[in-house]
Design an enzyme around this catalytic site. Structure first.
Site, PDB file in Angstrom:
ATOM      1  N   LYS A 165       0.857  -1.189   0.000  1.00 21.33           N
ATOM      2  CA  LYS A 165       0.000   0.000   0.000  1.00 21.33           C
ATOM      3  C   LYS A 165       0.892   1.238   0.000  1.00 21.33           C
ATOM      4  O   LYS A 165       2.017   1.138   0.427  1.00 21.33           O
ATOM      5  CB  LYS A 165      -0.905   0.019   1.243  1.00 21.33           C
ATOM      6  CG  LYS A 165      -1.664  -1.269   1.519  1.00 21.33           C
ATOM      7  CD  LYS A 165      -2.924  -1.350   0.707  1.00 21.33           C
ATOM      8  CE  LYS A 165      -3.669  -2.659   1.014  1.00 21.33           C
ATOM      9  NZ  LYS A 165      -4.807  -2.892   0.155  1.00 21.33           N
ATOM     10  N   HIS A 284      -6.784 -13.534  -7.028  1.00 19.02           N
ATOM     11  CA  HIS A 284      -7.570 -12.571  -6.255  1.00 19.02           C
ATOM     12  C   HIS A 284      -9.012 -12.610  -6.751  1.00 19.02           C
ATOM     13  O   HIS A 284      -9.252 -12.803  -7.936  1.00 19.02           O
ATOM     14  CB  HIS A 284      -6.993 -11.160  -6.406  1.00 19.02           C
ATOM     15  CG  HIS A 284      -7.580 -10.196  -5.414  1.00 19.02           C
ATOM     16  ND1 HIS A 284      -8.822  -9.629  -5.588  1.00 19.02           N
ATOM     17  CD2 HIS A 284      -7.122  -9.746  -4.229  1.00 19.02           C
ATOM     18  CE1 HIS A 284      -9.087  -8.853  -4.546  1.00 19.02           C
ATOM     19  NE2 HIS A 284      -8.080  -8.902  -3.710  1.00 19.02           N
TER      20      HIS A 284
END
EC number: 4.1.1.39
Length: 465
Positions: A165, A284
């Site tokens: 992130k 994912h």
């Protein structure tokens, strides 16, 4: 027998309670909410018809084929406890209706058209039973749990990951630096976020190069095998394959794909390439909640999980049971076992409607991620067991001292939990105590414990909508 034109009730042809299901049938459990005035048998039969051979009126060409051989059949209907106008319709599909080795075709048939059907207020596919004969037409996961452990030389504990992130906006070099710090600190994997593909601020090739550098540097310094899930998802299959090939040329161990937005055809293509070339494949599930979040309509995630095991993937995100994303414990564990085990018994309390035999398809590692941190570690170790990947994004990068200490804190917490479990201690009861003890000799863990001491993401379950 002359051809008789006109509209007739579906239930006359497609509701067959006397039918004995075959070992080769694909079985589906649908949660059906009919419109007022539509009887359950008619609604169940309509689902069977519209997802197999039927159309809204009898057609002359029905006489040119054997409906008995090819039609889907609604063979059982049961009411849903606590719901007035809902029931579970069980439908059996003959295997000949499906193309071998194509999840795409299986879904197009079973869920392709019928969900917009006027006679139904809502429809949800709760579970599928895939017969052995059909499973054997799929390659499945490129490698599976055991082969992955052997490649990584890591045994007897869950694997640790971290999503880098901020997910969007970092340059490739800064991104690679974050990867290096996390891996150097003690994580096994870092991860591209699902929406990191190839944007103007960071093109895919630059990212792949800097991440590969981070992997090799951290491997040399720690003596452990490291990986970064390089997201190969792209706008075309050709571009996706180009990225996977480049990853292989760099010699990295694992790539990643968003299997729902990318599509099953692309996913299966990539999975085949990964097996042929020794790459692990991390999956994912971006977009899954669009399909699986509503209780009455759509598809349960366990169906998407089964489809992924057939299409191919070595890891897949599976909720956390404890973090910021919802998941009821027993239901989540039900589909976690569907991903990992060779054989799963029918168990309605865990949402498993059919006994499923995976024959020889390898298992998939479930990934727990989303709002988890060191205080969750005992619960995660207890719930998911060794065969899992625990992924801490903010729970690593949010450490007050930085990424590497954040990684150290997670690794120390994990090793402490595994050690305590192996000594016979009860993680559910003593979890906090185990973390506190470990933090006495790890300043990094102590700092993490201090930051996240009371964070809990507790809301009512969403499934009540």
């Amino acid at each position: 027998v002359g051809f008789k034109a006109g509209v007739k009730d579906y239930k006359l042809t497609y509701y067959t309670p006397e039918y004995e299901v075959k070992d080769t049938d694909i079985l589906a459990a649908f949660r059906v909410t009919p419109q007022p005035g539509v009887p359950p048998e008619e609604a169940g039969a309509a689902v069977a018809a519209e997802s197999s051979t039927g159309t809204w009126t009898t057609v002359w060409t029905d006489g040119l084929t054997s409906l008995d051989r090819y039609k889907g059949r609604c063979y059982n209907i049961e009411p849903v406890a606590g719901e007035e106008s809902q029931f579970i319709a069980y439908v059996a599909y003959p295997l000949d209706l499906f193309e071998e080795g194509s999840v795409t075709n299986m879904f197009t048939s079973i869920v392709g058209n019928v969900f917009g059907f006027k006679a139904l207020r809502a429809l949800r596919l709760e579970d599928l039973r895939i017969p052995n004969a059909y499973i054997k037409t799929f390659q499945g996961p490129p490698h599976g749990i055991q082969v992955e452990r052997d490649k990584l030389n890591k045994y007897g504990r869950p694997l640790l990951g971290c999503t880098i992130k901020p997910k969007l906006g970092l340059s490739a070099k800064n991104y690679g630096r974050a990867v290096y710090e996390c891996l150097r600190g003690g994580l096994d994997f870092t991860k591209d976020d699902e929406n990191v593909n190839s944007q103007p601020f960071m093109r895919w090739r630059d990212r792949f190069l800097f991440c590969a550098e981070a992997i090799y540097k951290s491997q040399a310094e720690t003596g452990e095998i490291k990986g970064h899930y390089l997201n190969a998802t792209a706008g075309t299959c050709e571009e996706m394959m180009k990225r996977a090939v480049f990853a292989r040329e760099l010699g990295v161990p694992i790539v990643m794909h968003d299997y729902l937005t990318g599509g099953f055809t692309a996913n299966t293509t990539l999975a085949h390439y990964c097996r042929d070339n020794g790459l692990l494949l991390h999956i994912h599930r971006a977009m899954h909640a669009v399909i699986d979040r509503q209780k009455n309509h759509g598809m349960h995630f366990r169906v998407l999980a089964k489809a992924l095991r057939m299409s191919g993937g070595d890891h897949i995100h599976a909720g956390t049971v404890v973090g910021k994303l919802e998941g009821e414990r027993e239901i989540t564990l039900g589909f976690v076992d569907l991903l990992r085990d060779d054989f799963i018994e029918k168990d309605r309390s865990r949402g498993i409607y059919f006994t499923q035999d995976w024959v020889s398809l390898p298992g998939v590692l479930p990934v727990a991620s989303g709002g988890i941190h060191v205080w969750h570690m005992p619960a995660l170790t207890e719930i998911f067991g060794d065969d899992s990947v625990l992924q801490f994004g903010g729970g690593t990068l949010g450490h007050p001292w930085g990424n590497a200490p954040g990684a150290v804190a997670n690794r120390v917490a994990l090793e402490a939990c595994v050690k305590a479990r192996n000594e016979g201690r009860d993680l559910a009861v003593e979890g906090n105590e185990i973390i506190r003890e470990a933090s006495k000799w790890s300043p990094e863990l102590a700092a993490a414990c201090e930051v996240w001491k009371e964070i809990k993401f507790e809301f009512e379950a969403m499934d009540t909508l």
